[in-house]
Design a protein around this motif. Structure first.
Motif, PDB file in Angstrom:
ATOM      1  N   GLN A 181      82.545  49.011  87.115  1.00  0.00           N
ATOM      2  CA  GLN A 181      82.210  50.194  88.186  1.00  0.00           C
ATOM      3  C   GLN A 181      82.887  51.095  87.942  1.00  0.00           C
ATOM      4  O   GLN A 181      83.865  51.481  88.747  1.00  0.00           O
ATOM      5  N   VAL A 182      82.226  52.340  87.107  1.00  0.00           N
ATOM      6  CA  VAL A 182      83.023  53.423  87.719  1.00  0.00           C
ATOM      7  C   VAL A 182      82.218  55.015  87.696  1.00  0.00           C
ATOM      8  O   VAL A 182      80.836  54.921  87.053  1.00  0.00           O
ATOM      9  N   ASP A 183      81.458  54.953  88.830  1.00  0.00           N
ATOM     10  CA  ASP A 183      81.367  56.309  89.159  1.00  0.00           C
ATOM     11  C   ASP A 183      81.858  57.724  88.361  1.00  0.00           C
ATOM     12  O   ASP A 183      83.080  58.241  88.382  1.00  0.00           O
ATOM     13  N   LEU A 184      81.015  58.781  87.967  1.00  0.00           N
ATOM     14  CA  LEU A 184      81.192  59.269  87.188  1.00  0.00           C
ATOM     15  C   LEU A 184      80.565  60.760  87.886  1.00  0.00           C
ATOM     16  O   LEU A 184      79.226  60.812  88.251  1.00  0.00           O
ATOM     17  N   ARG A 185      81.626  61.921  88.291  1.00  0.00           N
ATOM     18  CA  ARG A 185      80.951  63.309  88.627  1.00  0.00           C
ATOM     19  C   ARG A 185      81.141  64.346  87.380  1.00  0.00           C
ATOM     20  O   ARG A 185      82.488  64.568  87.490  1.00  0.00           O
ATOM     21  N   VAL A 186      80.492  64.574  86.612  1.00  0.00           N
ATOM     22  CA  VAL A 186      80.528  66.244  85.943  1.00  0.00           C
ATOM     23  C   VAL A 186      79.126  67.225  85.505  1.00  0.00           C
ATOM     24  O   VAL A 186      78.184  66.450  85.953  1.00  0.00           O
ATOM     25  N   ASP A 187      79.434  68.620  85.554  1.00  0.00           N
ATOM     26  CA  ASP A 187      78.255  69.110  84.831  1.00  0.00           C
ATOM     27  C   ASP A 187      77.464  68.351  83.759  1.00  0.00           C
ATOM     28  O   ASP A 187      78.193  68.914  82.408  1.00  0.00           O
ATOM     29  N   PRO A 188      76.379  68.525  83.419  1.00  0.00           N
ATOM     30  CA  PRO A 188      75.906  67.324  82.441  1.00  0.00           C
ATOM     31  C   PRO A 188      75.597  68.135  81.578  1.00  0.00           C
ATOM     32  O   PRO A 188      75.584  68.770  80.086  1.00  0.00           O
ATOM     33  N   LYS A 189      75.913  69.902  81.617  1.00  0.00           N
ATOM     34  CA  LYS A 189      75.952  70.707  80.647  1.00  0.00           C
ATOM     35  C   LYS A 189      76.874  71.815  80.575  1.00  0.00           C
ATOM     36  O   LYS A 189      76.424  72.587  79.583  1.00  0.00           O
ATOM     37  N   GLY A 190      77.767  71.082  81.493  1.00  0.00           N
ATOM     38  CA  GLY A 190      78.778  71.640  79.891  1.00  0.00           C
ATOM     39  C   GLY A 190      79.644  71.495  79.504  1.00  0.00           C
ATOM     40  O   GLY A 190      78.968  69.876  78.471  1.00  0.00           O
TER      41      GLY A 190
END
Length: 195
Positions: free
Chosen positions: A36-45
């Motif tokens: 399980q890996v949590d990802l945080r990122v701007d999806p529009k970037g």
């Protein structure tokens, strides 16, 4: 990287879960050690696009949606947050792939494999069992395959994933510290169907 423990949060309850399951009604089982890996990122970037290319599918952008790509499940948890689930032992390679695609852009990639376990509730009566403690409408037209939601089940925070509707199959992604409580509640809620 989180080091795997010798046993899963519910390993001591495996026999109890098997005794309190009936394949023709409801089955409760742990799916241990899922990466399980949590990802945080701007999806529009730009990084969002690179990550989509790296994993073989664009990040889901609708609330509660799930994307399957290869051996990965990608769950939408928020406008800039996803949980990626993979086979046991793949967390490090998932992290490497995501971190490389993220590059120098703002974001986070965190292995949360040791934080939660997965409880599978399946069988013809699975929906009825879950409805006893979950306020979501789990009817297939509202919560069908490849849908997920962060919700409460018997006052415990879970991520609920609909895997299939015929027969019904759900995953409860629950913090390790709540896993025994949730399984005890499920066993009690399923008792009338297991007989």
């Amino acid at each position: 990287m989180a080091e795997p423990y010798g046993e899963s949060p519910l390993s001591a309850r495996a026999g109890t879960l098997a005794r309190h399951s009936a394949p023709d009604a409801v089955r409760i089982a742990e799916i241990p050690f899922t990466a399980q890996v949590d990802l945080r990122v701007d999806p529009k970037g730009l990084a969002g696009g690179r990550i989509g290319t790296a994993i073989g599918a664009m990040l889901p952008n609708l609330p509660g949606s799930v994307v399957r790509t290869g051996d990965l499940l990608v769950l939408w948890l928020g406008p800039d947050e996803w949980l990626l689930l993979g086979r046991e032992g793949t967390a490090e390679s998932m992290q490497d792939t995501l971190s490389t695609a993220l590059g120098d852009e703002h974001g986070a990639v965190v292995d949360v494999s040791a934080n939660r376990t997965i409880i599978e509730v399946s069988g013809p009566s699975a929906r009825e069992v879950l409805n006893k403690g979950c306020a979501l409408d789990l009817h297939p037209r509202s919560f069908g395959p490849d849908r997920c939601a962060q919700t409460l089940l018997a006052r415990a925070g879970v991520i609920l994933v609909c895997r299939d509707v015929q027969p019904p199959s759900y995953w409860l992604i629950v913090r390790a510290s709540f896993a025994r409580y949730v399984t005890d509640w499920l066993i009690d809620a399923a008792a009338e169907y297991v007989g």
